[in-house]
Scaffold this motif. Structure first.
Motif: not given
Length: 126
Positions: A28-36, A88-102, A17-22
């Motif tokens: 495809r991903l901006d700096a914010y999504a890449t960090g996530i 999922a948040l990084a790939l879709t940008g749907m910030r609501r997904l961050g609500a289940i991260t905790p 997954i890390g290699a796929f992202g790199a």
């Protein structure tokens, strides 16, 4: 459950997954999504190592099995919920997904507490 095997498989998945992202997602991903995404891979790998350690501890009979199993399931659930929601948040940008991260983070904390209990001999014999 053999937690060492589960940990090794999850670590292999983290590398893929890390290699796929790199490579595939670099453009495809901006700096914010890449960090996530990178944070998700980091926690995925760290907790995969935790499962590997749990497997070693149970094989060496230094961790009590029932508590070790609780730890393993909680850590695995944490990887799925915490890292999965961040992927999922990084790939879709749907910030609501961050609500289940905790919830995944809580599973990690509970899993490490159960690991400590397993090492102390909690719940049963080794």
């Amino acid at each position: 459950m053999n937690w060492g095997v589960a940990g090794a498989i999850l670590l292999a998945a983290a590398v893929l997954i890390g290699a796929f992202g790199a490579h595939a997602l670099r453009e495809r991903l901006d700096a914010y999504a890449t960090g996530i995404y990178e944070r998700a891979v980091f926690y995925h790998a760290v907790h995969g190592l935790g499962l590997l350690a749990l497997g070693i501890a149970t094989s060496a009979r230094v961790a009590a099995q029932p508590a070790a199993d609780a730890a393993g399931w909680l850590i695995a659930a944490g990887i799925i919920v915490f890292s999965g929601s961040l992927y999922a948040l990084a790939l879709t940008g749907m910030r609501r997904l961050g609500a289940i991260t905790p919830l995944g983070g809580l599973a990690f904390v509970a899993g490490w507490c159960a690991f400590a209990l397993a090492l102390s001999g909690g719940f049963a014999t080794r």
